[in-house]
Write an enzyme that holds these catalytic residues in place. Sequence first.
Site, PDB file in Angstrom:
ATOM      1  CB  CYS A 157      87.732  90.635  -3.668  1.00  0.00           C
ATOM      2  SG  CYS A 157      86.723  92.064  -4.081  1.00  0.00           S
ATOM      3  CG  HIS A 250      86.488  90.427  -8.809  1.00  0.00           C
ATOM      4  ND1 HIS A 250      85.120  90.450  -8.989  1.00  0.00           N
ATOM      5  CD2 HIS A 250      86.739  91.113  -7.648  1.00  0.00           C
ATOM      6  CE1 HIS A 250      84.565  91.126  -7.961  1.00  0.00           C
ATOM      7  NE2 HIS A 250      85.520  91.519  -7.156  1.00  0.00           N
TER       8      HIS A 250
END
Length: 360
Positions: A157, A250
């Site tokens: 990710c 993120h």
Amino acid sequence: MSKLRVGILGGTGMVGQRFIALLENHPWFEVVVIAASPRSAGKTYEEAVGDRWKMTTPMPEAVKKLIVKNVNEVEAVSSEVDFVFSAVDMTKDEIKAIEEAYAKAETPVVSNNSAHRWTPDVPMVVPELNPEHLEVIPDQRKRLGTKRGFIVVKPNCSIQSYTPALHALREFGPKDVVATTYQAISGAGKTFKDWPDMIDNVIPYIGGEEEKSEQEPLRIWGKVMDGQIVKATAPLITTQCIRVPVSDGHTAAVFVSFEKKPTKDEILKAWKEFKGLPQELNLPSAPKQFIQYLEEDNRPQAKFDRDYENGMGVSFGRLREDTVYDYKFVGLSHNTVRGAAGGAVLIAELLKAQGYIAAK
């Protein structure tokens, strides 16, 4: 058009839940089987999850009464589905074995797990960046001895928050990259309720994450040779990965030097104009505009920008020249949508569009 029948392996965990939420009312796919550990098997999905539903949207009605199957009963699960998404929580060796068992039972596997990311004939795909890697599937089928079954994985990710930006600039030859990622707690399958120690805290270590963040982009930029994927040798990437008190999203702070330094306008033009195969094929989950650039000095921000294009787009900002490297910028991606379940759903859509998965 009748929908393809989908199974979710590891359907009670956070990524499994995200798959179920994303697939509600999907135009091509319908969740018909949820499989999990033996302790959840035999319960309804609603009972198995209990008070651990972590999505902000309600549990879809269509799955509440599904009886959870034992993920280890491969033939029983495979008999009811056209393909599966894998989000199982096991050791790496156990994941490798169970995903291969499903593939050998002639059930295509689209995996969110890291176990097969370096298996030479298993494509690790971001559909906009390296769809050509799917070409190794026939070779993988030969190795497995299958006609329908195979495994495809999505990458880590964290790399989605900077790799698309670099990919769009490959004509300029990125050569040295420094990336520090600031990673949300949902990447660990947690919420603040589960993990009160993360409130008012930063943890400067995420096990195994830096190696993945440095190496996986090179595999995405690799070439298919003799039925295997051979990773690229450049750019040279070094990373630090830090856990921060953010629920989802993120962020990456990135520094990059190029073989042929572009102008700022050339970079912004490349980002704005970048499109991949999902956009050309108009796949259901594909963002219309994969990359957006935000002009404000204080953007992108996780809270405001992670849901760009339903969480499937990526956002960049603060592009400027650097005193040591050529440029620096900040990136952001939604880690459990684009970076996990949503990225896998988009892979499955591409596989269907290209004829790799179909009704049994």
